[in-house]
Write an enzyme that holds these catalytic residues in place. Sequence first.
Site, PDB file in Angstrom:
ATOM      1  N   ARG A 172      41.111  35.352  53.867  1.00 52.14           N
ATOM      2  CA  ARG A 172      40.912  35.363  51.924  1.00 52.14           C
ATOM      3  C   ARG A 172      39.418  36.319  51.824  1.00 52.14           C
ATOM      4  O   ARG A 172      38.592  35.922  51.554  1.00 52.14           O
ATOM      5  CB  ARG A 172      40.230  33.557  51.712  1.00 52.14           C
ATOM      6  CG  ARG A 172      41.424  33.310  51.876  1.00 52.14           C
ATOM      7  CD  ARG A 172      43.178  33.287  50.411  1.00 52.14           C
ATOM      8  NE  ARG A 172      43.872  32.402  50.599  1.00 52.14           N
ATOM      9  CZ  ARG A 172      44.652  32.845  51.599  1.00 52.14           C
ATOM     10  NH1 ARG A 172      44.804  33.738  51.664  1.00 52.14           N
ATOM     11  NH2 ARG A 172      45.927  32.100  51.333  1.00 52.14           N
ATOM     12  N   SER A 222      42.287  27.050  45.001  1.00 51.20           N
ATOM     13  CA  SER A 222      41.740  26.709  45.831  1.00 51.20           C
ATOM     14  C   SER A 222      40.552  26.753  45.676  1.00 51.20           C
ATOM     15  O   SER A 222      39.949  27.531  45.092  1.00 51.20           O
ATOM     16  CB  SER A 222      42.199  26.379  47.092  1.00 51.20           C
ATOM     17  OG  SER A 222      44.027  26.315  47.108  1.00 51.20           O
ATOM     18  N   GLU A 292      36.180  28.634  48.151  1.00 52.03           N
ATOM     19  CA  GLU A 292      36.923  30.151  48.276  1.00 52.03           C
ATOM     20  C   GLU A 292      36.308  30.975  46.907  1.00 52.03           C
ATOM     21  O   GLU A 292      36.624  32.737  47.068  1.00 52.03           O
ATOM     22  CB  GLU A 292      38.261  30.192  48.157  1.00 52.03           C
ATOM     23  CG  GLU A 292      38.601  30.835  48.200  1.00 52.03           C
ATOM     24  CD  GLU A 292      40.632  30.304  48.003  1.00 52.03           C
ATOM     25  OE1 GLU A 292      40.886  29.178  48.849  1.00 52.03           O
ATOM     26  OE2 GLU A 292      41.588  31.065  48.169  1.00 52.03           O
TER      27      GLU A 292
HETATM   28  C1  LIG Z   1      46.333  28.130  40.201  1.00 53.69           C
HETATM   29  C2  LIG Z   1      45.917  28.859  40.565  1.00 53.69           C
HETATM   30  C3  LIG Z   1      47.050  29.508  41.741  1.00 53.69           C
HETATM   31  C4  LIG Z   1      46.210  30.580  43.449  1.00 53.69           C
HETATM   32  N1  LIG Z   1      46.610  30.089  44.249  1.00 53.69           N
HETATM   33  C5  LIG Z   1      46.166  31.150  45.234  1.00 53.69           C
HETATM   34  C6  LIG Z   1      47.368  31.135  46.285  1.00 53.69           C
HETATM   35  O1  LIG Z   1      48.537  31.151  47.008  1.00 53.69           O
HETATM   36  N2  LIG Z   1      46.402  32.058  47.992  1.00 53.69           N
HETATM   37  C7  LIG Z   1      45.723  33.106  47.199  1.00 53.69           C
HETATM   38  O2  LIG Z   1      45.062  33.442  47.809  1.00 53.69           O
HETATM   39  N3  LIG Z   1      45.178  32.614  45.926  1.00 53.69           N
HETATM   40  C8  LIG Z   1      45.324  32.294  45.057  1.00 53.69           C
HETATM   41  N4  LIG Z   1      44.760  31.867  43.914  1.00 53.69           N
HETATM   42  C9  LIG Z   1      43.226  32.767  43.325  1.00 53.69           C
HETATM   43  C10 LIG Z   1      43.447  34.100  42.729  1.00 53.69           C
HETATM   44  O3  LIG Z   1      44.611  33.713  42.267  1.00 53.69           O
HETATM   45  C11 LIG Z   1      42.940  34.771  44.088  1.00 53.69           C
HETATM   46  O4  LIG Z   1      41.793  35.012  44.750  1.00 53.69           O
HETATM   47  C12 LIG Z   1      43.615  36.582  43.637  1.00 53.69           C
HETATM   48  O5  LIG Z   1      43.866  37.026  44.773  1.00 53.69           O
HETATM   49  C13 LIG Z   1      42.216  37.474  42.623  1.00 53.69           C
HETATM   50  O6  LIG Z   1      42.676  38.021  41.791  1.00 53.69           O
HETATM   51  P1  LIG Z   1      41.872  38.163  40.530  1.00 53.69           P
HETATM   52  O7  LIG Z   1      42.860  39.591  40.282  1.00 53.69           O
HETATM   53  O8  LIG Z   1      41.818  37.123  39.480  1.00 53.69           O
HETATM   54  O9  LIG Z   1      40.463  38.327  40.705  1.00 53.69           O
HETATM   55  P2  LIG Z   1      39.101  37.754  39.872  1.00 53.69           P
HETATM   56  O10 LIG Z   1      38.733  36.746  39.530  1.00 53.69           O
HETATM   57  O11 LIG Z   1      38.975  38.707  39.091  1.00 53.69           O
HETATM   58  O12 LIG Z   1      38.303  38.575  40.713  1.00 53.69           O
HETATM   59  C14 LIG Z   1      37.890  38.200  42.125  1.00 53.69           C
HETATM   60  C15 LIG Z   1      36.991  39.124  42.855  1.00 53.69           C
HETATM   61  O13 LIG Z   1      36.825  39.964  43.360  1.00 53.69           O
HETATM   62  C16 LIG Z   1      36.347  41.970  42.493  1.00 53.69           C
HETATM   63  N5  LIG Z   1      37.196  42.176  42.507  1.00 53.69           N
HETATM   64  C17 LIG Z   1      38.907  41.731  40.948  1.00 53.69           C
HETATM   65  N6  LIG Z   1      39.310  42.908  41.464  1.00 53.69           N
HETATM   66  C18 LIG Z   1      39.187  43.886  41.383  1.00 53.69           C
HETATM   67  C19 LIG Z   1      39.086  45.082  41.865  1.00 53.69           C
HETATM   68  N7  LIG Z   1      39.811  46.036  41.127  1.00 53.69           N
HETATM   69  N8  LIG Z   1      38.050  46.367  42.904  1.00 53.69           N
HETATM   70  C20 LIG Z   1      36.013  45.338  43.719  1.00 53.69           C
HETATM   71  N9  LIG Z   1      36.222  44.374  43.665  1.00 53.69           N
HETATM   72  C21 LIG Z   1      37.328  43.321  42.248  1.00 53.69           C
HETATM   73  C22 LIG Z   1      35.900  40.243  41.696  1.00 53.69           C
HETATM   74  O14 LIG Z   1      34.439  41.178  41.221  1.00 53.69           O
HETATM   75  C23 LIG Z   1      34.992  39.099  41.973  1.00 53.69           C
HETATM   76  O15 LIG Z   1      34.701  39.280  42.674  1.00 53.69           O
HETATM   77  C24 LIG Z   1      45.120  31.448  42.545  1.00 53.69           C
HETATM   78  C25 LIG Z   1      44.585  30.970  41.630  1.00 53.69           C
HETATM   79  C26 LIG Z   1      45.092  29.789  40.899  1.00 53.69           C
HETATM   80  C27 LIG Z   1      44.817  29.792  38.996  1.00 53.69           C
END
Ligand SMILES: Cc1cc2nc3c(=O)[nH]c(=O)nc-3n(C[C@H](O)[C@H](O)[C@H](O)COP(=O)(O)OP(=O)(O)OC[C@H]3O[C@@H](n4cnc5c(N)ncnc54)[C@H](O)[C@@H]3O)c2cc1C
Length: 314
Positions: A172, A222, A292
């Site tokens: 992660r 998580s 996380e």
């Molecule tokens: C119901 C649910 C289930 C989930 N299951 C999983 C799972 O099974 N496995 C898992 O790994 N995760 C899971 N997640 C967590 C999440 O979906 C992941 O971590 C996902 O990769 C986050 O992506 P995001 O675009 O939403 O990032 P955001 O939440 O928008 O951002 C997260 C971080 O990344 C940075 N960021 C985002 N995009 C960029 C970019 N293009 N450039 C630079 N920085 C950036 C942001 O500034 C922030 O610091 C789950 C979440 C939910 C709500």
Amino acid sequence: MFESLRQTGFCGEIEAEAALAPLTTWRIGGPAELLASPADEDDLARALAWADGEGVPWRVLGNGSNLLVSDQGVRGLVLRIRRVLDQLEFDGTTARAGAGLSFPALANACASRGLAGLEFAGGIPGTVGGAVIMNAGWHEHEFGNRVTEVRWLDAGGTVHSFNRKECRFGYRTSRFRSDRGVVVAATIQLEEGESGRIRSQTDMFVDSRKTNQPTHLPSCGSVFLKPPGDFAGRLIDACGLKGRRVGDIQVSPMHANFFVNLGRGSADNVLELVAEVERQVRDQFGVDLVREFEYWGGEEPSVRGDQVPDLLDE
Ligand SMILES: Cc1cc2nc3c(=O)[nH]c(=O)nc-3n(C[C@H](O)[C@H](O)[C@H](O)COP(=O)(O)OP(=O)(O)OC[C@H]3O[C@@H](n4cnc5c(N)ncnc54)[C@H](O)[C@@H]3O)c2cc1C
């Protein structure tokens, strides 16, 4: 600030004092002083150069699915990448995806083309950029194992290209979690397969979550990383904390590592509940849980491009 950014020629959408809560899956948080969605990569570079020049703190928002925004919101600029920079191209078994593309949409497009390797991504509600940053995964599957190249803009707006090794993917995490810049695209290596089988496996990953996780309620997935040799959910459950509530934030009775928002939960509620769970797990099991999710609050991010760590250290 609004006018000043517009005067650079920035042509994407800009909104002042924009609500961030609806842009996160936890549905929590105050406003962004300025929220801007760049129209393309040049627009993004323009915004970064402007923020750098003006000393405006900036952050990047994907789909907000791993993010807690403080109740006071954040000052400075939030660059929203979701649904912009969302191009997708295939060349044989290679995909090139923009950072703003939804991760499940990428998984579905691969399944439709009979390309295997991202079946696990179906139920992970982030963007491709967020999935790179977090090295999103599910059990033994990790996005980083499929990524061959990442295109990244540093805080000064200069483009860099990193191969998989240079991305420093870990559990992660990746180098991009600490380096100041923006992921704009990823190249992904897939394998030929049979479309129907890939589709049913993708669906299976999505369906299995519905029976084990409270996907019907707002959360960040998580809350804690998996501690070595154990599961955060098991430890929290063993402390008798399932159902524990602070305000409208609850340790899900369905899955103890999901803290759900029952309606009017706040960031302060989340932080209080998280701290209590950490304390109890430490007291009962001697395990220090590691968060996380990312938290936007308190300290502002550094703003200057010249603070970017040395990119030539590989
Ligand atoms: C119901 C649910 C289930 C989930 N299951 C999983 C799972 O099974 N496995 C898992 O790994 N995760 C899971 N997640 C967590 C999440 O979906 C992941 O971590 C996902 O990769 C986050 O992506 P995001 O675009 O939403 O990032 P955001 O939440 O928008 O951002 C997260 C971080 O990344 C940075 N960021 C985002 N995009 C960029 C970019 N293009 N450039 C630079 N920085 C950036 C942001 O500034 C922030 O610091 C789950 C979440 C939910 C709500």
